[in-house]
Structures are given as structure tokens and as C-alpha cells.
Motif scaffolding. Structure first.
Motif, PDB file in Angstrom:
ATOM      1  N   TYR A  27       0.672  -1.256   0.074  1.00 43.75           N
ATOM      2  CA  TYR A  27      -0.084  -0.106  -0.006  1.00 43.75           C
ATOM      3  C   TYR A  27       0.805   1.111  -0.096  1.00 43.75           C
ATOM      4  O   TYR A  27       0.686   2.299  -0.809  1.00 43.75           O
ATOM      5  CB  TYR A  27      -0.997  -0.043   1.318  1.00 43.75           C
ATOM      6  N   ALA A  28       1.747   1.334   0.862  1.00 43.88           N
ATOM      7  CA  ALA A  28       2.733   2.558   1.199  1.00 43.88           C
ATOM      8  C   ALA A  28       3.544   2.734  -0.500  1.00 43.88           C
ATOM      9  O   ALA A  28       3.350   4.013  -0.712  1.00 43.88           O
ATOM     10  CB  ALA A  28       3.724   2.464   2.017  1.00 43.88           C
ATOM     11  N   THR A  29       3.943   1.754  -0.968  1.00 42.64           N
ATOM     12  CA  THR A  29       4.617   1.909  -2.281  1.00 42.64           C
ATOM     13  C   THR A  29       3.728   2.385  -3.231  1.00 42.64           C
ATOM     14  O   THR A  29       4.023   3.230  -4.121  1.00 42.64           O
ATOM     15  CB  THR A  29       5.119   0.535  -2.544  1.00 42.64           C
ATOM     16  N   PHE A  30       2.535   1.729  -3.511  1.00 45.82           N
ATOM     17  CA  PHE A  30       1.565   2.356  -4.336  1.00 45.82           C
ATOM     18  C   PHE A  30       1.123   3.734  -4.148  1.00 45.82           C
ATOM     19  O   PHE A  30       1.379   4.525  -5.130  1.00 45.82           O
ATOM     20  CB  PHE A  30       0.341   1.463  -4.156  1.00 45.82           C
ATOM     21  N   VAL A  31       0.855   4.175  -2.845  1.00 52.23           N
ATOM     22  CA  VAL A  31       0.509   5.683  -2.768  1.00 52.23           C
ATOM     23  C   VAL A  31       1.684   6.522  -3.041  1.00 52.23           C
ATOM     24  O   VAL A  31       1.659   7.484  -3.692  1.00 52.23           O
ATOM     25  CB  VAL A  31       0.066   5.939  -1.549  1.00 52.23           C
ATOM     26  N   GLN A  32       2.884   6.195  -2.600  1.00 50.75           N
ATOM     27  CA  GLN A  32       4.071   6.931  -2.831  1.00 50.75           C
ATOM     28  C   GLN A  32       4.408   6.958  -4.389  1.00 50.75           C
ATOM     29  O   GLN A  32       4.589   8.193  -4.768  1.00 50.75           O
ATOM     30  CB  GLN A  32       5.291   6.056  -2.058  1.00 50.75           C
ATOM     31  N   SER A  33       4.202   5.948  -5.112  1.00 53.84           N
ATOM     32  CA  SER A  33       4.325   6.009  -6.394  1.00 53.84           C
ATOM     33  C   SER A  33       3.753   6.959  -7.273  1.00 53.84           C
ATOM     34  O   SER A  33       3.865   7.597  -8.092  1.00 53.84           O
ATOM     35  CB  SER A  33       4.261   4.432  -7.084  1.00 53.84           C
ATOM     36  N   THR A  46       6.961  15.887 -16.709  1.00 58.65           N
ATOM     37  CA  THR A  46       7.291  14.523 -17.233  1.00 58.65           C
ATOM     38  C   THR A  46       6.454  13.740 -18.039  1.00 58.65           C
ATOM     39  O   THR A  46       5.333  13.926 -17.435  1.00 58.65           O
ATOM     40  CB  THR A  46       7.813  13.939 -15.806  1.00 58.65           C
ATOM     41  N   ASP A  47       7.085  13.028 -18.845  1.00 64.23           N
ATOM     42  CA  ASP A  47       6.107  11.955 -19.791  1.00 64.23           C
ATOM     43  C   ASP A  47       5.750  10.849 -18.939  1.00 64.23           C
ATOM     44  O   ASP A  47       6.696  10.231 -18.433  1.00 64.23           O
ATOM     45  CB  ASP A  47       6.879  11.617 -20.953  1.00 64.23           C
ATOM     46  N   ILE A  48       4.592  10.576 -18.719  1.00 59.57           N
ATOM     47  CA  ILE A  48       4.229   9.638 -17.724  1.00 59.57           C
ATOM     48  C   ILE A  48       4.606   8.336 -18.244  1.00 59.57           C
ATOM     49  O   ILE A  48       5.264   7.308 -17.558  1.00 59.57           O
ATOM     50  CB  ILE A  48       2.569   9.420 -17.640  1.00 59.57           C
ATOM     51  N   GLU A  49       4.876   8.198 -19.662  1.00 59.53           N
ATOM     52  CA  GLU A  49       5.254   6.748 -20.056  1.00 59.53           C
ATOM     53  C   GLU A  49       6.818   6.696 -19.805  1.00 59.53           C
ATOM     54  O   GLU A  49       7.418   5.381 -19.838  1.00 59.53           O
ATOM     55  CB  GLU A  49       5.147   6.573 -21.634  1.00 59.53           C
ATOM     56  N   ASP A  50       7.574   7.713 -19.371  1.00 56.56           N
ATOM     57  CA  ASP A  50       9.104   7.401 -18.891  1.00 56.56           C
ATOM     58  C   ASP A  50       9.083   7.090 -17.511  1.00 56.56           C
ATOM     59  O   ASP A  50      10.044   6.656 -17.107  1.00 56.56           O
ATOM     60  CB  ASP A  50       9.419   9.028 -19.189  1.00 56.56           C
ATOM     61  N   LEU A  51       7.867   7.124 -16.722  1.00 51.29           N
ATOM     62  CA  LEU A  51       7.970   6.760 -15.354  1.00 51.29           C
ATOM     63  C   LEU A  51       7.646   5.174 -15.179  1.00 51.29           C
ATOM     64  O   LEU A  51       6.515   4.795 -14.862  1.00 51.29           O
ATOM     65  CB  LEU A  51       6.922   7.452 -14.330  1.00 51.29           C
ATOM     66  N   ASP A  52       8.780   4.459 -15.274  1.00 50.14           N
ATOM     67  CA  ASP A  52       8.781   3.094 -15.008  1.00 50.14           C
ATOM     68  C   ASP A  52       8.449   2.582 -13.671  1.00 50.14           C
ATOM     69  O   ASP A  52       9.076   3.369 -12.745  1.00 50.14           O
ATOM     70  CB  ASP A  52      10.094   2.442 -15.451  1.00 50.14           C
ATOM     71  N   PRO A  53       7.260   1.938 -13.093  1.00 51.35           N
ATOM     72  CA  PRO A  53       7.143   1.533 -11.760  1.00 51.35           C
ATOM     73  C   PRO A  53       8.155   1.190 -10.937  1.00 51.35           C
ATOM     74  O   PRO A  53       8.357   1.764  -9.752  1.00 51.35           O
ATOM     75  CB  PRO A  53       5.957   0.517 -11.972  1.00 51.35           C
ATOM     76  N   VAL A  54       9.009   0.488 -11.565  1.00 50.08           N
ATOM     77  CA  VAL A  54      10.238  -0.206 -10.716  1.00 50.08           C
ATOM     78  C   VAL A  54      11.293   1.046 -10.415  1.00 50.08           C
ATOM     79  O   VAL A  54      11.841   1.337  -9.211  1.00 50.08           O
ATOM     80  CB  VAL A  54      11.279  -1.136 -11.408  1.00 50.08           C
ATOM     81  N   ASP A  55      11.556   1.964 -11.422  1.00 49.90           N
ATOM     82  CA  ASP A  55      12.261   3.047 -11.027  1.00 49.90           C
ATOM     83  C   ASP A  55      11.798   4.272 -10.227  1.00 49.90           C
ATOM     84  O   ASP A  55      12.372   4.676  -9.055  1.00 49.90           O
ATOM     85  CB  ASP A  55      12.619   3.827 -12.205  1.00 49.90           C
ATOM     86  N   VAL A  56      10.244   4.475 -10.138  1.00 48.12           N
ATOM     87  CA  VAL A  56       9.384   5.128  -9.303  1.00 48.12           C
ATOM     88  C   VAL A  56       9.593   4.685  -8.042  1.00 48.12           C
ATOM     89  O   VAL A  56       9.912   5.651  -7.103  1.00 48.12           O
ATOM     90  CB  VAL A  56       8.054   5.400 -10.049  1.00 48.12           C
ATOM     91  N   ASN A  85      19.652  10.553  -8.813  1.00 45.83           N
ATOM     92  CA  ASN A  85      20.079  11.610  -9.701  1.00 45.83           C
ATOM     93  C   ASN A  85      19.957  11.268 -11.162  1.00 45.83           C
ATOM     94  O   ASN A  85      19.366  11.934 -11.866  1.00 45.83           O
ATOM     95  CB  ASN A  85      21.269  12.088  -9.376  1.00 45.83           C
ATOM     96  N   HIS A  86      20.208   9.961 -11.272  1.00 47.55           N
ATOM     97  CA  HIS A  86      20.284   9.468 -12.875  1.00 47.55           C
ATOM     98  C   HIS A  86      18.703   9.590 -13.416  1.00 47.55           C
ATOM     99  O   HIS A  86      18.311  10.076 -14.355  1.00 47.55           O
ATOM    100  CB  HIS A  86      20.808   8.036 -13.009  1.00 47.55           C
ATOM    101  N   HIS A  87      18.054   8.934 -12.306  1.00 45.20           N
ATOM    102  CA  HIS A  87      16.542   8.873 -12.696  1.00 45.20           C
ATOM    103  C   HIS A  87      15.696  10.376 -12.702  1.00 45.20           C
ATOM    104  O   HIS A  87      15.075  10.759 -13.816  1.00 45.20           O
ATOM    105  CB  HIS A  87      15.789   8.132 -11.609  1.00 45.20           C
ATOM    106  N   ILE A  88      16.234  11.336 -11.745  1.00 46.22           N
ATOM    107  CA  ILE A  88      15.399  12.686 -11.596  1.00 46.22           C
ATOM    108  C   ILE A  88      16.061  13.528 -12.952  1.00 46.22           C
ATOM    109  O   ILE A  88      15.026  14.111 -13.672  1.00 46.22           O
ATOM    110  CB  ILE A  88      15.778  13.359 -10.371  1.00 46.22           C
ATOM    111  N   ILE A  89      17.307  13.368 -13.338  1.00 44.56           N
ATOM    112  CA  ILE A  89      17.838  13.920 -14.365  1.00 44.56           C
ATOM    113  C   ILE A  89      16.824  13.720 -15.761  1.00 44.56           C
ATOM    114  O   ILE A  89      16.730  14.343 -16.523  1.00 44.56           O
ATOM    115  CB  ILE A  89      19.170  14.012 -14.565  1.00 44.56           C
ATOM    116  N   ARG A  90      16.727  12.372 -15.802  1.00 48.43           N
ATOM    117  CA  ARG A  90      16.062  11.928 -16.925  1.00 48.43           C
ATOM    118  C   ARG A  90      14.634  12.280 -17.220  1.00 48.43           C
ATOM    119  O   ARG A  90      14.152  12.598 -17.884  1.00 48.43           O
ATOM    120  CB  ARG A  90      16.103  10.375 -16.899  1.00 48.43           C
TER     121      ARG A  90
END
Length: 278
Positions: A27-33, A46-56, A85-90
Motif C-alpha cells: 500500500y505505501a509503495t503504491f501511494v508513494q509511486s 514529465t512524460d508518464i510513459e517515462d515513469l517506469d514503476p520499478v524506477d519510481v 540523480n540519474h532518474h531525476i535528471i532523466r
């Protein structure tokens, strides 16, 4: 093009649907993501399609870990910081230090939404308020109490205010007034004072109805007070309500249900909570 608010509402619905793919979800991971994705896509473009659930999920956990470690002598490893930083900058390539914008918006809002969903999932009147707001996410609907009079039912705003009162995301606010003097405001203590009625430890959104003598929204201190009040104080409550409403629309006990854990968490303490397919 849709205005900023309409776009945010659409983004919230898309993000909720996007993270509901798994068979059983922490539950927490879901609401956080969902919340981090709403901040990234709804506010920063940000493009939603770029937000891979594992990375988020990795970034939300790292932000939480960073907070926990700020209270101790440990720190995140260089490898973890580099990955964040890699994910945020991307995701947000055209801003300097985007985490300075992301963390304040995300960090408070996910906990407010998570707790609001819990209470609303337990009470049909609270659920109704968010279902109505989901169908009509306007400022008027946010503030509207249903069935005025003796049968009045809480507004989405009143529910969010009561979450902020009883579960303030920041329990103490520290300000350096005159160095080395430091003032500490006990937000939790103020919110649970008799000023809010004779039942300050109970969850009762109707204390914010006009028929009650208790203080109103402006006397909550979850976002601070005065000149140094958080700039998100007026925007964050309806945004948290939209995320709550979009989640509640899915928790219908037909497709999805909320499996409760032992107790309501804070930043941590959500063990045993999950969203499950029915």
C-alpha cells in the motif's frame, strides 16, 4: 489545451491506473509511486510513459530512506545517490536541483492521501465525499458539505483538514529566530488541544463544519503560519484530495480492496497494508 488543474486531475487518474497492475500491491509503495508520479507529470511536465514503476518505487524508497538517515549518523551510499540523480535528471532534464521542488510536494502529500484513503475506506460517508469530488473535482465541490442541516456530511476539504490535524506530516517546526536561539512549534500538541473540541484525539471531519465552534482550516498549522508558511498550503490539500478520490474510485471491493495492517503508519509503519484484486 486543458488548464493546469484539469491536467493534474487527468494525470492523477492515469497514475492510479498505471500502478494498479500488480496482483497484490504494497500500500505505501503504491501511494508513494502515484504521488511522486503526479508531482513529476502533473507539475513538472514529465512524460508518464517515462515513469517506469520499478524506477519510481526505487526513488520513493530512497527519498524515505534519506529522511530516516537524516535523523541518524548514517547516509545513503554514493551508488544510491547516483541512481536517484540519474532518474531525476532523466525525468526532469531542464531544471536545476529539481529535488528541491519534488520532495516538498511529494513528501507531505503521499502521507496525507494514504491516511485519507484509510479513513474513507472505513466510512461510507467519507467515501461518498471523495466519490463526489472524483466526479466533480472543482473548488466548490471540494468545500461542499452534503445534506446541510442535521444530516450534514463532511466535505473532502474537511476530511483532508482532519487528517492534517490528527496526523500532521510535520509534528514540530523549528525556526532559528535569533542565532543561536531556536524556537520549536509543537504542531501536534496544538492540533490536539481542547481548542478543537472535547474529543481532539478522535477523527471527526465534522468539527470543521460551520455548526461547530471549533477552529477552522486557517487555524491548522500543518503548513506553518505567517510569513514563513509553506507556499503549497492552498494547493496541496485539494491535490491530496484528488489523489485520494482517484484511489477511492478504484477501491470499490469489486475490482480492488484495501487490506489493512496493524496500525496507520506515518512515513514508516505501513507493514501489512496492501491493495488486492478481488
Amino acid at each position: 489545451a486543458k488548464d493546469g488543474w484539469s491536467r493534474l486531475v487527468d494525470v492523477a487518474e492515469t497514475c492510479v491506473n498505471r500502478f494498479l497492475d500488480a496482483k497484490s500491491l504494497d500500500y505505501a509503495t503504491f501511494v508513494q509511486s502515484v504521488t511522486l508520479s503526479v508531482v513529476l507529470a502533473g507539475l513538472l511536465g514529465t512524460d508518464i510513459e517515462d515513469l517506469d514503476p520499478v524506477d519510481v518505487a526505487f526513488v520513493t524508497k530512497a527519498i524515505n530512506d534519506r529522511w530516516a538517515q537524516s535523523k541518524s549518523s548514517t547516509t545513503l551510499t554514493t551508488e544510491v545517490l547516483d541512481r536517484i540523480n540519474h532518474h531525476i535528471i532523466r525525468w526532469v532534464p531542464d531544471r536545476t536541483n529539481p529535488l528541491n521542488l519534488i520532495i516538498p510536494a511529494y513528501e507531505t502529500m503521499w502521507r496525507v492521501a494514504a491516511i485519507a484513503v484509510v479513513y474513507s475506506n472505513r466510512d461510507s460517508l467519507l467515501r461518498d465525499a471523495f466519490i463526489s469530488y472524483n466526479e466533480n473535482p472543482t473548488d466548490d465541490q471540494f468545500r461542499a458539505f452534503a445534506n446541510e442541516g442535521t444530516g450534514a456530511q463532511p466535505s473532502a476539504e474537511a476530511i483532508i483538514c482532519e487528517v492534517l490535524r490528527l496526523h500532521p506530516p510535520t509534528r514540530h517546526i523549528t525556526r532559528a529566530v535569533v542565532v543561536p536561539s531556536v524556537d520549536v512549534a509543537d504542531i501536534e500538541g496544538a492540533h490536539k488541544s481542547p481548542l478543537f473540541g472535547n474529543d481532539p484525539e478522535s477523527f471527526n471531519p465534522m468539527r470543521f463544519h460551520a455548526s461547530h465552534a471549533a477552529p477552522k482550516r486557517d487555524q491548522l498549522y500543518a503548513f506553518g503560519h505567517g510569513k514563513l508558511k509553506c507556499v503549497a498550503a492552498s494547493w496541496a490539500p485539494p491535490a491530496a484530495a484528488v489523489i485520494t478520490a482517484k484511489i477511492m474510485a478504484k477501491l470499490d471491493d469489486v475490482a480492488f480492496k484495501l487490506q489493512e495492517g496493524p496500525c496507520i503508519g506515518k512515513r514508516e509503519g505501513w507493514e501489512g497494508w496492501s491493495i488486492q484484486r478481488v
